[in-house]
Design a protein around this motif. Structure first.
Motif, PDB file in Angstrom:
ATOM      1  N   GLU A   3       0.288   1.499  -1.784  1.00  0.00           N
ATOM      2  CA  GLU A   3      -0.756   0.944  -2.653  1.00  0.00           C
ATOM      3  C   GLU A   3      -0.254   0.855  -4.093  1.00  0.00           C
ATOM      4  O   GLU A   3      -0.405  -0.174  -4.756  1.00  0.00           O
ATOM      5  CB  GLU A   3      -2.016   1.818  -2.608  1.00  0.00           C
ATOM      6  CG  GLU A   3      -3.076   1.356  -3.592  1.00  0.00           C
ATOM      7  CD  GLU A   3      -4.194   2.363  -3.822  1.00  0.00           C
ATOM      8  OE1 GLU A   3      -5.268   1.934  -4.267  1.00  0.00           O
ATOM      9  OE2 GLU A   3      -3.995   3.577  -3.568  1.00  0.00           O
ATOM     10  N   ARG A  62       0.306  -2.583  -6.194  1.00  0.00           N
ATOM     11  CA  ARG A  62      -0.407  -2.835  -7.457  1.00  0.00           C
ATOM     12  C   ARG A  62       0.579  -3.183  -8.573  1.00  0.00           C
ATOM     13  O   ARG A  62       0.344  -4.103  -9.363  1.00  0.00           O
ATOM     14  CB  ARG A  62      -1.225  -1.610  -7.864  1.00  0.00           C
ATOM     15  CG  ARG A  62      -2.484  -1.418  -7.063  1.00  0.00           C
ATOM     16  CD  ARG A  62      -3.231  -0.137  -7.486  1.00  0.00           C
ATOM     17  NE  ARG A  62      -4.497  -0.051  -6.830  1.00  0.00           N
ATOM     18  CZ  ARG A  62      -5.607  -0.665  -7.239  1.00  0.00           C
ATOM     19  NH1 ARG A  62      -5.596  -1.404  -8.324  1.00  0.00           N
ATOM     20  NH2 ARG A  62      -6.733  -0.542  -6.567  1.00  0.00           N
ATOM     21  N   GLU A 110      -4.429  -7.252  -8.578  1.00  0.00           N
ATOM     22  CA  GLU A 110      -3.986  -5.882  -8.311  1.00  0.00           C
ATOM     23  C   GLU A 110      -4.875  -5.174  -7.289  1.00  0.00           C
ATOM     24  O   GLU A 110      -4.380  -4.388  -6.476  1.00  0.00           O
ATOM     25  CB  GLU A 110      -3.931  -5.076  -9.616  1.00  0.00           C
ATOM     26  CG  GLU A 110      -2.857  -5.568 -10.573  1.00  0.00           C
ATOM     27  CD  GLU A 110      -2.860  -4.830 -11.900  1.00  0.00           C
ATOM     28  OE1 GLU A 110      -2.906  -3.587 -11.894  1.00  0.00           O
ATOM     29  OE2 GLU A 110      -2.820  -5.520 -12.947  1.00  0.00           O
ATOM     30  N   GLU A 111      -6.171  -5.438  -7.325  1.00  0.00           N
ATOM     31  CA  GLU A 111      -7.082  -4.809  -6.362  1.00  0.00           C
ATOM     32  C   GLU A 111      -6.780  -5.274  -4.942  1.00  0.00           C
ATOM     33  O   GLU A 111      -6.691  -4.468  -4.014  1.00  0.00           O
ATOM     34  CB  GLU A 111      -8.547  -5.123  -6.711  1.00  0.00           C
ATOM     35  CG  GLU A 111      -9.059  -4.414  -7.933  1.00  0.00           C
ATOM     36  CD  GLU A 111      -9.043  -2.896  -7.795  1.00  0.00           C
ATOM     37  OE1 GLU A 111      -9.472  -2.368  -6.745  1.00  0.00           O
ATOM     38  OE2 GLU A 111      -8.585  -2.228  -8.741  1.00  0.00           O
ATOM     39  N   GLY A 151      -3.409  -3.958  -3.841  1.00  0.00           N
ATOM     40  CA  GLY A 151      -3.512  -2.512  -3.641  1.00  0.00           C
ATOM     41  C   GLY A 151      -4.183  -2.170  -2.319  1.00  0.00           C
ATOM     42  O   GLY A 151      -3.738  -1.273  -1.595  1.00  0.00           O
TER      43      GLY A 151
END
Length: 180
Positions: free
Chosen positions: A27, A31, A41-42, A45
């Motif tokens: 993760e 990111r 990024e979310e 991730g």
């Protein structure tokens, strides 16, 4: 799905601390790569965090790896995440930037952990990119970390050195969370 919901799923379905830490490391790297490429990024991730959600169920049935994760997730995540999960375990050809990234990230996190664990300190702070580049050439080091898969970072525009640098930096940022 929120990050908290994803983490709760990981903690529910993944039984070993090492594998939870692997998911957290992936993760973090995803990111960091998303930020590098100006991507979400979310989203990236979540793909990294959830990619091995089914490992406990499929470790003896690798042909089901990835598919069981999609079954667990149902419609709770976007298709891009599902495709990245399938690509990381070679159930589809990695096509998008996120799919290619997760494919390369998966073995890289383990390779970096192996590097930290051979140092007396057993900490990420004890290693650097030069150390990792030297170990990358050693066939006997971290045998399970597929070098071709790691080197596939070049397919999305990063040299091996750049990719290892971004990956190590991302993991160092969460070193306390993953015990390294």
């Amino acid at each position: 799905m929120t990050r908290d919901e994803a983490l709760a799923l990981v903690k529910k379905h993944v039984s070993t601390k090492n594998l939870v830490n692997h998911c957290l490391a992936c993760e973090a790297i995803m990111r960091k790569l998303a930020k590098h490429f100006g991507e979400d990024e979310e989203l990236w991730g979540l793909a990294g965090l959830l990619h091995d959600l089914d490992y406990d169920y499929t470790k003896d049935k690798p042909e089901e790896h990835g598919y069981k994760t999609l079954e667990i997730l149902g419609d709770s995540v976007r298709p891009e995440i599902k495709n990245a999960i399938l690509a990381h375990c070679e159930k589809k050809v990695p096509e998008t930037l996120m799919e290619k990234a997760l494919y390369a990230v998966d073995p890289t996190s383990g390779f970096i952990v192996a590097g930290a664990l051979i140092k007396p300190e057993k900490k990420l702070s004890a290693i650097n990119v030069e150390f990792l580049m030297n170990r990358f050439k050693e066939k006997g080091f971290a045998r399970g970390a597929n070098r071709e898969q790691i080197r596939s970072c070049e397919s999305f525009g990063l040299s091996l050195e750049e990719f290892l640098s971004i990956s190590l930096e991302a993991m160092k940022e969460i070193a306390d969370q993953i015990g390294l």
